[in-house]
Design a protein around this motif. Structure first.
Motif, PDB file in Angstrom:
ATOM      1  N   ASN A 163      36.952  42.523  37.825  1.00 39.43           N
ATOM      2  CA  ASN A 163      35.951  43.219  38.644  1.00 39.43           C
ATOM      3  C   ASN A 163      36.529  44.466  39.295  1.00 39.43           C
ATOM      4  O   ASN A 163      35.848  45.481  39.398  1.00 39.43           O
ATOM      5  CB  ASN A 163      35.346  42.286  39.694  1.00 39.43           C
ATOM      6  N   GLN A 164      37.773  44.393  39.720  1.00 37.55           N
ATOM      7  CA  GLN A 164      38.355  45.552  40.397  1.00 37.55           C
ATOM      8  C   GLN A 164      38.950  46.558  39.420  1.00 37.55           C
ATOM      9  O   GLN A 164      38.819  47.757  39.624  1.00 37.55           O
ATOM     10  CB  GLN A 164      39.414  45.106  41.399  1.00 37.55           C
ATOM     11  N   LEU A 165      39.591  46.097  38.366  1.00 33.57           N
ATOM     12  CA  LEU A 165      40.238  47.006  37.423  1.00 33.57           C
ATOM     13  C   LEU A 165      39.272  47.571  36.386  1.00 33.57           C
ATOM     14  O   LEU A 165      39.580  48.577  35.754  1.00 33.57           O
ATOM     15  CB  LEU A 165      41.394  46.293  36.705  1.00 33.57           C
ATOM     16  N   GLY A 166      38.125  46.927  36.227  1.00 39.64           N
ATOM     17  CA  GLY A 166      37.176  47.297  35.174  1.00 39.64           C
ATOM     18  C   GLY A 166      36.425  48.587  35.385  1.00 39.64           C
ATOM     19  O   GLY A 166      35.703  49.026  34.494  1.00 39.64           O
ATOM     20  N   GLY A 167      36.576  49.201  36.532  1.00 42.59           N
ATOM     21  CA  GLY A 167      35.973  50.503  36.769  1.00 42.59           C
ATOM     22  C   GLY A 167      34.467  50.547  36.577  1.00 42.59           C
ATOM     23  O   GLY A 167      33.930  51.557  36.147  1.00 42.59           O
ATOM     24  N   GLY A 168      33.794  49.435  36.872  1.00 36.23           N
ATOM     25  CA  GLY A 168      32.346  49.405  36.724  1.00 36.23           C
ATOM     26  C   GLY A 168      31.862  49.182  35.306  1.00 36.23           C
ATOM     27  O   GLY A 168      30.666  49.069  35.062  1.00 36.23           O
ATOM     28  N   ARG A 169      32.762  49.096  34.340  1.00 34.09           N
ATOM     29  CA  ARG A 169      32.385  48.853  32.932  1.00 34.09           C
ATOM     30  C   ARG A 169      32.084  47.377  32.681  1.00 34.09           C
ATOM     31  O   ARG A 169      31.427  47.031  31.703  1.00 34.09           O
ATOM     32  CB  ARG A 169      33.505  49.283  31.987  1.00 34.09           C
ATOM     33  N   HIS A 197      45.744  43.650  47.337  1.00 34.44           N
ATOM     34  CA  HIS A 197      44.597  44.515  47.670  1.00 34.44           C
ATOM     35  C   HIS A 197      43.394  44.340  46.743  1.00 34.44           C
ATOM     36  O   HIS A 197      42.711  45.303  46.404  1.00 34.44           O
ATOM     37  CB  HIS A 197      45.022  45.985  47.732  1.00 34.44           C
ATOM     38  N   PHE A 198      43.137  43.092  46.342  1.00 33.38           N
ATOM     39  CA  PHE A 198      41.946  42.784  45.551  1.00 33.38           C
ATOM     40  C   PHE A 198      40.887  42.195  46.466  1.00 33.38           C
ATOM     41  O   PHE A 198      41.207  41.484  47.427  1.00 33.38           O
ATOM     42  CB  PHE A 198      42.276  41.800  44.417  1.00 33.38           C
ATOM     43  N   ARG A 199      39.644  42.473  46.157  1.00 30.71           N
ATOM     44  CA  ARG A 199      38.532  41.943  46.949  1.00 30.71           C
ATOM     45  C   ARG A 199      38.376  40.442  46.680  1.00 30.71           C
ATOM     46  O   ARG A 199      38.426  40.007  45.535  1.00 30.71           O
ATOM     47  CB  ARG A 199      37.236  42.682  46.589  1.00 30.71           C
ATOM     48  N   VAL A 200      38.142  39.681  47.737  1.00 33.16           N
ATOM     49  CA  VAL A 200      38.009  38.231  47.598  1.00 33.16           C
ATOM     50  C   VAL A 200      36.712  37.698  48.205  1.00 33.16           C
ATOM     51  O   VAL A 200      36.420  36.512  48.077  1.00 33.16           O
ATOM     52  CB  VAL A 200      39.217  37.488  48.236  1.00 33.16           C
ATOM     53  N   GLY A 201      35.944  38.554  48.841  1.00 34.80           N
ATOM     54  CA  GLY A 201      34.757  38.132  49.582  1.00 34.80           C
ATOM     55  C   GLY A 201      33.721  37.367  48.786  1.00 34.80           C
ATOM     56  O   GLY A 201      33.081  36.464  49.304  1.00 34.80           O
ATOM     57  N   GLU A 202      33.530  37.702  47.514  1.00 36.56           N
ATOM     58  CA  GLU A 202      32.494  37.056  46.701  1.00 36.56           C
ATOM     59  C   GLU A 202      33.012  35.864  45.903  1.00 36.56           C
ATOM     60  O   GLU A 202      32.227  35.198  45.225  1.00 36.56           O
ATOM     61  CB  GLU A 202      31.882  38.066  45.728  1.00 36.56           C
ATOM     62  N   LEU A 203      34.291  35.597  45.943  1.00 37.58           N
ATOM     63  CA  LEU A 203      34.867  34.541  45.117  1.00 37.58           C
ATOM     64  C   LEU A 203      34.484  33.160  45.630  1.00 37.58           C
ATOM     65  O   LEU A 203      34.571  32.882  46.819  1.00 37.58           O
ATOM     66  CB  LEU A 203      36.391  34.672  45.081  1.00 37.58           C
ATOM     67  N   ARG A 204      34.040  32.311  44.699  1.00 34.88           N
ATOM     68  CA  ARG A 204      33.714  30.934  45.037  1.00 34.88           C
ATOM     69  C   ARG A 204      33.859  30.080  43.786  1.00 34.88           C
ATOM     70  O   ARG A 204      33.699  30.559  42.660  1.00 34.88           O
ATOM     71  CB  ARG A 204      32.310  30.811  45.628  1.00 34.88           C
ATOM     72  N   SER A 205      34.147  28.808  43.982  1.00 37.00           N
ATOM     73  CA  SER A 205      34.266  27.861  42.882  1.00 37.00           C
ATOM     74  C   SER A 205      32.865  27.382  42.513  1.00 37.00           C
ATOM     75  O   SER A 205      32.119  26.943  43.380  1.00 37.00           O
ATOM     76  CB  SER A 205      35.142  26.683  43.325  1.00 37.00           C
ATOM     77  N   LYS A 206      32.512  27.491  41.219  1.00 36.76           N
ATOM     78  CA  LYS A 206      31.153  27.134  40.808  1.00 36.76           C
ATOM     79  C   LYS A 206      31.145  26.464  39.441  1.00 36.76           C
ATOM     80  O   LYS A 206      32.064  26.604  38.654  1.00 36.76           O
ATOM     81  CB  LYS A 206      30.241  28.362  40.828  1.00 36.76           C
ATOM     82  N   ASP A 207      30.065  25.762  39.167  1.00 35.28           N
ATOM     83  CA  ASP A 207      29.885  25.021  37.919  1.00 35.28           C
ATOM     84  C   ASP A 207      29.421  25.962  36.813  1.00 35.28           C
ATOM     85  O   ASP A 207      28.582  26.829  37.042  1.00 35.28           O
ATOM     86  CB  ASP A 207      28.839  23.914  38.135  1.00 35.28           C
ATOM     87  N   TRP A 208      29.938  25.732  35.614  1.00 28.26           N
ATOM     88  CA  TRP A 208      29.561  26.598  34.499  1.00 28.26           C
ATOM     89  C   TRP A 208      28.090  26.479  34.119  1.00 28.26           C
ATOM     90  O   TRP A 208      27.537  27.362  33.482  1.00 28.26           O
ATOM     91  CB  TRP A 208      30.470  26.399  33.316  1.00 28.26           C
TER      92      TRP A 208
END
Length: 167
Positions: free
Chosen positions: A27-33, A59-70
């Motif tokens: 998400n951070q390195l992908g440059g919006g692609r 320095h990576f964003r972690v705010g949206e990270l959560r453990s979830k079911d596939w």
């Protein structure tokens, strides 16, 4: 004309460390692609604190990270995936849901840092190693001319990236 944002789902059994690291990296390195997601077949329900600490330290964003079911990503209305990448050997051997949109699926196995025991320095080193392997794979992935490769060539390139182990 703007390039299509490609969706990538990283799968790991517990969705607490490796798949979380991969999601944050892309998400951070992908440059919006790319828009990366992660999930697990038996999610732990929480993100491993060492994974969060490592991401924050780098320095990576972690705010949206959560453990979830596939199952969240196989349900009607879920984002259509372009790629589904398993990052643990156990998840790679499980019967996955049928993913809408027929995404390209590849295995990028990474040793589980959350399974490492012993002194804190040893465990931290395992998390750093997993992070570095995933970061190197993301770099290779991001440099692929995805839109120019035929599906079988792209699959072959993705499989080769899954063999990269050193930064």
């Amino acid at each position: 004309m703007p390039q299509k944002v490609m969706n990538v789902l990283f799968i790991c059994t517990h969705n607490s460390a490796r798949s979380i690291l991969a999601e944050a990296l892309l998400n951070q390195l992908g440059g919006g692609r790319f828009r990366a997601y992660s999930a697990g077949s038996s999610p732990s329900g929480q993100v491993n604190p060492r994974a969060v600490a490592l991401l924050e330290k780098n320095h990576f964003r972690v705010g949206e990270l959560r453990s979830k079911d596939w199952a969240e990503f196989a349900a009607p209305g879920a984002p259509l995936m372009d790629f589904v990448l398993t990052v643990c050997d156990k998840a790679a051997g499980e019967v996955c849901p049928v993913w809408p949109g027929q995404p390209m699926s590849v295995h990028w196995g990474v040793p589980d840092p959350a399974a490492v025991t012993g002194p804190d320095a040893h465990i931290d080193a395992a998390f750093t190693d997993a992070f570095m392997v995933l970061q190197r794979r993301m770099s290779l992935f991001l440099n692929l001319p995805i839109e120019k490769l035929a599906r079988l060539s792209l699959l072959s390139e993705l499989q080769a990236i899954g063999q990269v182990t050193h930064a």
